[in-house]
Design an enzyme around this catalytic site. Structure first.
Site, PDB file in Angstrom:
ATOM      1  N   SER A  46       5.537   1.364   4.317  1.00 16.47           N
ATOM      2  CA  SER A  46       4.909   0.141   3.437  1.00 16.47           C
ATOM      3  C   SER A  46       3.341   0.584   3.211  1.00 16.47           C
ATOM      4  O   SER A  46       2.863   1.541   3.690  1.00 16.47           O
ATOM      5  CB  SER A  46       5.272  -0.994   4.022  1.00 16.47           C
ATOM      6  OG  SER A  46       4.401  -1.543   4.955  1.00 16.47           O
ATOM      7  N   LYS A  47       2.907  -0.329   2.471  1.00 13.82           N
ATOM      8  CA  LYS A  47       1.360  -0.298   2.317  1.00 13.82           C
ATOM      9  C   LYS A  47       0.490  -0.322   3.501  1.00 13.82           C
ATOM     10  O   LYS A  47      -0.313   0.388   3.651  1.00 13.82           O
ATOM     11  CB  LYS A  47       1.014  -1.445   1.630  1.00 13.82           C
ATOM     12  CG  LYS A  47       1.238  -1.308   0.114  1.00 13.82           C
ATOM     13  CD  LYS A  47      -0.224  -1.848  -0.736  1.00 13.82           C
ATOM     14  CE  LYS A  47      -1.172  -1.043  -1.352  1.00 13.82           C
ATOM     15  NZ  LYS A  47      -1.284  -0.135  -2.119  1.00 13.82           N
TER      16      LYS A  47
END
Ligand code: GLU
Length: 424
Positions: free
Chosen positions: A205-206
């Site tokens: 994810s980010k």
């Protein structure tokens, strides 16, 4: 079908956002299979979610694919524009008794017994019991076709031989196989790629850094390094080889060597790999890549050659060597740390030495500055650091002699004079 036959594969992004690393890997693997088999890559935009699929997102995805150098042979085709075909097939399935209307919606009949087995090139046989799957909706009551119907019809119409996509789609596969069977179509082979995790073992994810191709580009990675790194997220030719040219990848990539286990995206490894790619670029080529980022400017090529050994990404260039291209503000913290004690005298002596160094090349500049060190009975850093801060505004720069030479005598002396007047 063997892997030497030419494949018809597709990349089918949903344009609901940027192209993320997982999608880019899927695109790359499909592209490698098409190129390696003399086959065809179809680009199909799965834009049936009309609210989230924007033209900007489509443009962004095409742009990211182009930057990565992943060209397609057919398309981009819009799934939404194929609505008529999907409706026709829904009507046919109803007409033939494979599907039925239920409160206006249309459901596909799923047998009560038995199972649908997905024969996955990577995961082997995966069995889905029919008892766990209800008759599922293939068209809403407004007539609009649903995702699994559209994908199956499109894969059939586009004569796709191999569906290569992320593991998150494995659970859709039995439904797509059932639609294909009801349509009387021969199913493609499926290959579901392993999930991507961050170095902490959690789903990518980010938080794990750059997440989209656009961000990788902005962070200064080279497309050829990104291709190499993405290829290794779930595949390897053997246990040890890390560097592959794109030609090698085309030749050696095969689905048979894709792992079932989650692959780890580690931006630090990508940085390291990118640094290797950067150092291999000819200095003219490096300057050209930097021009794409910073614009064509005088001094860029000289600065590029000086910074090359120390950069891992194109974005490292400016903080490291931007002072060779344009004068920048002094880091006050660096100034206070360096410009004290004997700095003023040392810098004055260094100025004289540099003014007289002839020719103004690295050996002469080095000899001149070392003579100052000797004469002043100083440590090398007591002379070199004030010069460094004077010319670069910071304590971090490439080697001091090459920096001074790269900047040239005139500009070096001008900056040293300014520093001296501030020390007065
Ligand atoms: N549109 C889907 C996605 O972006 C991919 C569907 C497929 O490859 O079958 O995740």
């Amino acid at each position: 079908m063997t892997s030497t036959d030419s494949m018809r594969v597709r990349f089918a992004p949903s344009p609901t956002g940027a192209l993320h690393i997982g999608g880019a890997r899927t695109a790359l693997y499909n592209w490698l299979l098409a190129r390696g088999s003399g086959g065809t890559l179809v680009l199909r935009i799965e834009d049936t979610d009309r609210e989230r699929s924007t033209p900007e997102n489509v443009a962004q995805i095409l742009d990211a694919l182009e930057w990565l150098g992943l060209g397609w042979d057919e398309g981009p085709l819009s799934q939404a524009e194929r609505g008529e075909r999907h409706r026709e097939e829904v009507a046919r399935l109803v007409g033939e008794g494979h599907a039925y209307e239920d409160e206006g919606a249309v459901r596909l009949r799923v047998p009560d017994e038995g199972a649908t087995v997905v024969r996955d090139v990577i995961r082997g046989e995966v069995r889905f019991e029919h008892s766990a799957i209800d008759d599922f909706v293939i068209a809403r009551s407004d007539g609009s076709p649903l995702y699994n119907l559209a994908v199956a019809v499109d894969d059939r119409d586009m004569a796709i031989s191999h569906v290569v996509r992320g593991e998150d789609h494995l659970s859709n596969t039995p439904r797509q196989l059932m639609v294909l069977k009801a349509l009387g179509a021969e199913p493609p082979l499926y290959a579901h790629l392993p999930l991507l995790h961050g170095p902490d073992g959690k789903k990518l994810s980010k938080r794990h850094g750059a997440a989209s191709v656009q961000e990788l580009r902005e962070a200064g990675y080279l497309p050829e390094a990104v291709r190499n790194y993405l290829a290794l997220l779930g595949w390897g030719a053997d246990a040890t080889t890390t560097f592959f040219t794109t030609e090698d990848l085309i030749e050696r990539f095969s689905l048979e060597r894709v792992s079932r286990n989650p692959a780890v995206f580690d931006e630090q490894k990508l940085r390291w790999m990118n640094g290797r790619y950067l150092r291999e670029l000819g200095s003219g080529e490096l300057a050209r890549r930097l021009e794409d980022v910073y614009g064509a400017r005088p001094g860029l090529a000289v600065a590029a050659a000086i910074a090359q050994e120390k950069m891992q990404t194109l974005a490292d260039f400016w903080p490291l060597a931007g002072f060779l291209v344009e004068r920048r503000e002094t880091d006050e913290c660096a100034w206070r740390k360096v410009m004290r004690d004997g700095a003023r005298e040392n810098l004055t002596e260094a100025r004289h030495a540099l003014a007289g160094a002839e020719p103004f090349d690295e050996p002469t500049v080095e000899a001149a500055l070392r003579e100052v060190v000797e004469r002043r009975g100083a440590k090398p850093k007591d002379v070199f650091q004030p010069v460094r801060v004077a010319i670069s505004g910071s304590t971090v720069s490439p080697g001091i002699f090459e920096s001074v030479v790269g900047l040239g005598r005139e500009e070096t002396l001008a900056r040293v004079d300014d520093a001296l007047s501030r020390l007065d």
